[in-house]
Design an enzyme around this catalytic site. Structure first.
Site, PDB file in Angstrom:
ATOM      1  N   LYS A 125       0.828  -1.211   0.000  1.00  0.00           N
ATOM      2  CA  LYS A 125       0.000   0.000   0.000  1.00  0.00           C
ATOM      3  C   LYS A 125       0.860   1.258   0.000  1.00  0.00           C
ATOM      4  O   LYS A 125       0.438   2.298  -0.510  1.00  0.00           O
ATOM      5  CB  LYS A 125      -0.972  -0.010   1.182  1.00  0.00           C
ATOM      6  CG  LYS A 125      -2.093  -1.016   1.010  1.00  0.00           C
ATOM      7  CD  LYS A 125      -3.286  -0.719   1.886  1.00  0.00           C
ATOM      8  CE  LYS A 125      -4.443  -1.656   1.588  1.00  0.00           C
ATOM      9  NZ  LYS A 125      -5.528  -1.551   2.563  1.00  0.00           N
ATOM     10  N   LYS A 207      -6.241 -11.983  -8.439  1.00  0.00           N
ATOM     11  CA  LYS A 207      -7.504 -12.036  -7.712  1.00  0.00           C
ATOM     12  C   LYS A 207      -8.506 -11.029  -8.290  1.00  0.00           C
ATOM     13  O   LYS A 207      -8.108  -9.941  -8.710  1.00  0.00           O
ATOM     14  CB  LYS A 207      -7.178 -11.665  -6.254  1.00  0.00           C
ATOM     15  CG  LYS A 207      -8.229 -11.986  -5.246  1.00  0.00           C
ATOM     16  CD  LYS A 207      -7.678 -11.746  -3.845  1.00  0.00           C
ATOM     17  CE  LYS A 207      -8.802 -11.412  -2.891  1.00  0.00           C
ATOM     18  NZ  LYS A 207      -8.327 -11.119  -1.541  1.00  0.00           N
ATOM     19  N   LYS A 210     -12.125  -5.006  -7.265  1.00  0.00           N
ATOM     20  CA  LYS A 210     -12.903  -3.871  -7.783  1.00  0.00           C
ATOM     21  C   LYS A 210     -11.987  -2.740  -8.222  1.00  0.00           C
ATOM     22  O   LYS A 210     -12.393  -1.857  -8.955  1.00  0.00           O
ATOM     23  CB  LYS A 210     -13.906  -3.388  -6.737  1.00  0.00           C
ATOM     24  CG  LYS A 210     -13.283  -2.938  -5.441  1.00  0.00           C
ATOM     25  CD  LYS A 210     -14.322  -2.890  -4.338  1.00  0.00           C
ATOM     26  CE  LYS A 210     -13.644  -3.063  -2.991  1.00  0.00           C
ATOM     27  NZ  LYS A 210     -14.422  -3.811  -2.046  1.00  0.00           N
TER      28      LYS A 210
END
Ligand code: TRP
Length: 342
Positions: A125, A207, A210
């Site tokens: 992140k 994976k 969204k």
């Protein structure tokens, strides 16, 4: 009150305690549903379940206030629509229960800089949001540990990506218990067997997500039947023609077999047999139809819940009060051991 009686009954039955949470960071995907929520649903009878919307975790990445509020309320309604029963379980919004942030601060002081620096999610992140590497993003796992440890949790159903955070949670708990004597129950991570890992329809080695910007890669729970059909028809497969699950080879077909089997409650072999000799085109349509059929009642219930904000408020308030009640006694115990004046 009938509701609280039922909750109390579950608590007294000495069932194992399950805690899990999901972030209201945007629309829920088919992957979230099949990978996590469906198995939460199935745990409701066997365990004493505590489910939360981890909205405090969500602000480690900057949110637009209006969207954030909307996403949180919609996710609460969507989970009810998926079958999470707020009268049987604790189901609440993390930020409504102040003990979470309070214990998180305390646990920050029992978590080492080095440990947090090694978290792969933090590293990922930090790269992704390089202009906002805030302290919350860094100490995120201590808040997650607080969520879990406040409720004497035995089991935490999580995805692979959260296993490292679970290890850290155990280390923090063990460290605290080592200093002050038995305080926290040591929780165990478990990856539910029924949960399928759903992959992107366009890049089936990644994976389903969204945040993937490739068109048609991700099915959202609230997608229209037409959109779902179109996405599955365009799903990437291979140049072979057999509907056979082959680990590490036919990733696209494997993913579709997985989705179909999970949705229909069939084994991989049963699905293979059912489509023996049939072509990819027929199979893709069958997968899409199965998904559309599963989502239809969820979508209908979602529309009912979201148009009744009074009911939603009643349920998340009831959940927060019950959660506060249970978590406060853990927090009190912790503060007493540390030497705070109570
Ligand atoms: N970090 C988890 C995720 O993003 C969400 C979460 C927050 C969680 N607190 C938790 C999961 C406690 C399990 C237990 O998926």
């Amino acid at each position: 009150m009938e509701n609280s009686q039922e909750t109390e009954k579950n608590f007294k039955e000495n069932k194992k305690i399950v805690f899990s949470a999901i972030q209201p960071s945007g629309a829920m995907t088919l992957g979230n549903y099949l990978g996590a929520i469906k198995s939460w649903n199935q745990m409701q009878d066997k365990y004493r379940c505590i489910f939360a919307l981890a909205d405090l975790h969500t602000i480690t990445v900057r949110q637009n206030p209006e969207n954030f509020r909307k996403n949180t309320l919609e996710l609460y309604a969507l989970l009810l629509a998926c079958g999470i029963d707020p009268d049987k379980n604790l189901f609440f919004i993390q930020s409504h229960v102040h003990t979470h942030t309070e214990l998180a601060w305390i646990l920050d002081c029992y978590t080492q800089f080095g440990e947090l620096s090694r978290m792969t999610q933090f590293k990922d992140k930090s790269k992704k949001y390089a202009d906002n590497i805030n302290a919350g993003l860094f100490s995120y796992p201590a808040l997650m540990a607080a969520d879990i440890l406040l409720y004497n949790t035995d089991l935490v159903p999580v995805g692979e990506d959260q296993k490292q955070h679970m290890e850290l949670t155990r280390n923090i708990a063990q460290r605290f218990n080592g200093i002050y004597g038995d305080t926290f129950t040591l929780p165990e991570a478990f990856i539910p067997k029924t949960g399928a890992k759903v992959m992107s329809l366009q890049n089936p080695s990644a994976k389903m997500s969204k945040s993937d910007t490739t068109p048609n890669s991700c099915v959202l729970l609230m997608d229209s039947p037409d959109a779902i059909m179109k996405k599955f028809k365009k799903a990437v497969t291979d140049s072979d023609s057999q509907i056979k699950f082959k680990q590490n080879e036919k990733t696209g077909i494997n993913n579709l077999i997985n989705i179909y089997s999970t949705v229909c409650g069939k084994s991989l072999e049963e699905t293979e047999n059912e489509f023996d000799g049939k072509g990819y085109g027929t199979f893709k349509i069958a997968v899409a139809e199965a998904v559309i059929g599963t989502l239809r009642p969820i979508q209908a219930k979602f529309k009912e819940y979201i148009s009744d904000p009074g009911y939603l408020q009643e349920k998340y308030t009831q959940g927060a009060l019950a959660a506060l009640d249970i978590s406060s006694s853990t927090l009190k115990k912790v503060k007493e051991k540390i030497g705070f004046i109570l």
